[in-house]
Write a protein that holds these residues in place. Structure first.
Motif, PDB file in Angstrom:
ATOM      1  N   HIS A   1       3.855   3.406   7.497  1.00 47.44           N
ATOM      2  CA  HIS A   1       2.947   2.520   8.226  1.00 47.44           C
ATOM      3  C   HIS A   1       1.674   3.266   8.603  1.00 47.44           C
ATOM      4  O   HIS A   1       1.607   4.494   8.518  1.00 47.44           O
ATOM      5  CB  HIS A   1       3.637   1.979   9.484  1.00 47.44           C
ATOM      6  CG  HIS A   1       4.100   3.051  10.412  1.00 47.44           C
ATOM      7  ND1 HIS A   1       5.277   3.743  10.237  1.00 47.44           N
ATOM      8  CD2 HIS A   1       3.536   3.569  11.541  1.00 47.44           C
ATOM      9  CE1 HIS A   1       5.426   4.627  11.194  1.00 47.44           C
ATOM     10  NE2 HIS A   1       4.379   4.553  12.006  1.00 47.44           N
ATOM     11  N   ASN A   2       0.692   2.511   9.029  1.00 44.71           N
ATOM     12  CA  ASN A   2      -0.576   3.065   9.493  1.00 44.71           C
ATOM     13  C   ASN A   2      -1.043   2.294  10.715  1.00 44.71           C
ATOM     14  O   ASN A   2      -0.698   1.119  10.902  1.00 44.71           O
ATOM     15  CB  ASN A   2      -1.665   2.973   8.399  1.00 44.71           C
ATOM     16  CG  ASN A   2      -1.350   3.833   7.199  1.00 44.71           C
ATOM     17  OD1 ASN A   2      -1.300   5.054   7.295  1.00 44.71           O
ATOM     18  ND2 ASN A   2      -1.114   3.200   6.057  1.00 44.71           N
ATOM     19  N   TRP A   3      -1.840   2.968  11.548  1.00 42.63           N
ATOM     20  CA  TRP A   3      -2.488   2.325  12.695  1.00 42.63           C
ATOM     21  C   TRP A   3      -3.989   2.281  12.436  1.00 42.63           C
ATOM     22  O   TRP A   3      -4.566   3.244  11.950  1.00 42.63           O
ATOM     23  CB  TRP A   3      -2.221   3.109  13.979  1.00 42.63           C
ATOM     24  CG  TRP A   3      -0.774   3.195  14.368  1.00 42.63           C
ATOM     25  CD1 TRP A   3       0.097   4.187  14.043  1.00 42.63           C
ATOM     26  CD2 TRP A   3      -0.039   2.255  15.152  1.00 42.63           C
ATOM     27  NE1 TRP A   3       1.332   3.936  14.577  1.00 42.63           N
ATOM     28  CE2 TRP A   3       1.281   2.757  15.269  1.00 42.63           C
ATOM     29  CE3 TRP A   3      -0.356   1.040  15.771  1.00 42.63           C
ATOM     30  CZ2 TRP A   3       2.275   2.090  15.974  1.00 42.63           C
ATOM     31  CZ3 TRP A   3       0.636   0.391  16.472  1.00 42.63           C
ATOM     32  CH2 TRP A   3       1.923   0.908  16.576  1.00 42.63           C
ATOM     33  N   LYS A   4      -4.597   1.170  12.792  1.00 42.79           N
ATOM     34  CA  LYS A   4      -6.058   1.035  12.657  1.00 42.79           C
ATOM     35  C   LYS A   4      -6.612   0.338  13.885  1.00 42.79           C
ATOM     36  O   LYS A   4      -5.966  -0.499  14.498  1.00 42.79           O
ATOM     37  CB  LYS A   4      -6.426   0.251  11.397  1.00 42.79           C
ATOM     38  CG  LYS A   4      -6.116   0.975  10.097  1.00 42.79           C
ATOM     39  CD  LYS A   4      -6.594   0.167   8.891  1.00 42.79           C
ATOM     40  CE  LYS A   4      -6.287   0.900   7.595  1.00 42.79           C
ATOM     41  NZ  LYS A   4      -6.738   0.126   6.410  1.00 42.79           N
ATOM     42  N   GLN A   5      -7.834   0.685  14.199  1.00 36.15           N
ATOM     43  CA  GLN A   5      -8.493   0.025  15.341  1.00 36.15           C
ATOM     44  C   GLN A   5      -9.984  -0.083  15.069  1.00 36.15           C
ATOM     45  O   GLN A   5     -10.574   0.803  14.461  1.00 36.15           O
ATOM     46  CB  GLN A   5      -8.233   0.835  16.620  1.00 36.15           C
ATOM     47  CG  GLN A   5      -8.619   0.099  17.877  1.00 36.15           C
ATOM     48  CD  GLN A   5      -8.180   0.832  19.124  1.00 36.15           C
ATOM     49  OE1 GLN A   5      -8.361   2.032  19.248  1.00 36.15           O
ATOM     50  NE2 GLN A   5      -7.576   0.109  20.061  1.00 36.15           N
TER      51      GLN A   5
END
Length: 395
Positions: free
Chosen positions: A391-395
């Motif tokens: 998974h990845n986190w983005k903002q």
């Protein structure tokens, strides 16, 4: 004991259990010293050492001996045998209201607790503002504590214990009381004193709390130490044991391999099943070798499947050769097939394997072995749940 905060040596606590109250009197008066009691070992030959500045979680089932252990370390209980050496001043939260006089006001109880911990009145006066600010119970501080709710009790008791600069802080399940805001505030304060070198014993049923907060864990089972070590490893072993115990006690599950053969005129069977290794780390390679035998000349549409279950018999993954479009040898004889997961994404725990051989797209079962083998995965505390998903986190 330089560098050691707590040293426990061969600690044992025995309680005498009587069937009837009168048996206690009979025993004390019997001319031949006849025993009317049974010995219950709350702790049995417990030994360990905790270094200064360590944060140690104490885990185990209800009745395992956790509270007895910390009560003896705190000086509330005396051991039947063995020794406890403590290097430093202890502040303990063993149960809500312990050591509080219900008739005294909150303020009066603060000074009472200070006296019990060995602080002079003048020194407690320098700490009173911090304690009141942390407790945050307003004007109730001037009311008798018998009027307090359990949450207010927890606030005041924790505020006193954590703001008197103890060398050793013992916390026994008190964070289960109070709202989320109070629990967050308490954990932050404990993190702060942990950074300042305070030794902390943290008794909790919340294994994830122990993993996140502690550096080490002690697992107590039936009054004995089952395991000491890294908090993640010990916590996973404890959780795993609960699942396995539940499985063993289940009336619907069998302890041994279960044959589920639904075809009396067997055309094929599983001969053997083995793993490359049974102890793995997360993302290790898992290799399974299955040997099967075909009795007929040829079986059309033969498929083999392997299923992975956790200790609670939750279905994790179940590939088979039909769905994977892999044709297996289907002629008479004994054959071997290898199944490989290059990087197993399962998190820490014990897992069980089923293997079956089928025809007709898996509808007709020729031979099936349940819980034929198991493997255990260990890992550092880096995620939660049963499976790690990229998974990845983005903002």
């Amino acid at each position: 004991m330089h560098g050691t905060a707590i040293k426990v040596t061969h600690l044992t606590k025995v309680y005498k259990l009587y069937d009837k109250p009168v048996d206690r009197l009979k025993e004390s008066l019997h001319p031949l010293k006849k025993k009317y009691h049974k010995d219950f070992y709350a702790l049995s030959d417990v030994s360990f050492e905790i270094k200064k500045g360590e944060t140690v979680g104490i885990i185990g089932k209800n009745g395992a001996g956790k509270s007895t252990l910390v009560s003896i370390i705190s000086g509330v209980l005396t051991p039947s045998s063995g020794h406890v050496h403590v290097n430093g001043r202890i502040a303990s939260l063993l149960e809500l209201g312990a050591g509080f006089n219900p008739e005294y006001t909150g303020i009066e109880n603060i000074y009472l607790q200070g006296t019990l911990m060995g602080y002079p009145h003048a020194e407690m006066e320098t700490k009173i503002s911090e304690i009141l600010a942390f407790a945050d119970i307003g004007d109730f501080i001037y009311q008798p504590v018998k009027m307090y709710s359990s949450g207010m009790f927890a606030r005041l008791a924790f505020a006193v214990a954590i703001n008197v600069d103890p060398d050793i802080l013992i916390v026994d399940e008190v964070l289960s009381v109070g709202d989320a805001r109070f629990q967050t505030k308490s954990i932050k304060k404990m993190e702060s004193i942990k950074q300042n070198g305070t030794t902390i014993l943290f008794v909790s049923h919340g294994i994830e709390q122990v993993k996140r907060f502690c550096q080490k864990a002690i697992w107590i089972d039936q009054g004995k130490i089952r395991q000491i070590g890294d908090q993640t490893t010990v916590g996973d072993m404890y959780t795993d044991s609960l699942h396995l115990e539940s499985l063993e006690n289940s009336k619907d599950e069998e302890k041994h391999i279960t044959k589920c053969n639904t075809n009396s005129s067997t055309q094929a069977r599983i001969v053997s099943f083995n793993l490359s290794k049974k102890q793995l780390e997360v993302f290790d390679k898992l290799v399974v070798n299955v040997e099967y035998e075909i009795f007929d000349g040829y079986i059309d549409g033969l498929l083999l499947g392997i299923a992975i279950y956790d200790a609670e018999r939750n279905y994790i993954f179940g590939p088979n050769t039909y769905l994977d479009k892999f044709e297996i040898i289907s002629i008479k004889g004994v054959h071997t097939i290898q199944y490989e997961i290059p990087k197993i994404p399962l998190t820490a725990g014990t897992y069980f394997l089923d293997v079956g051989i089928f025809v007709e797209k898996g509808i007709v079962n020729l031979d099936y072995n349940q819980n034929i083998e198991s493997f255990t995965i260990s890992s550092d505390y880096f995620t939660e749940g049963r499976v790690y998903i990229e998974h990845n986190w983005k903002q």
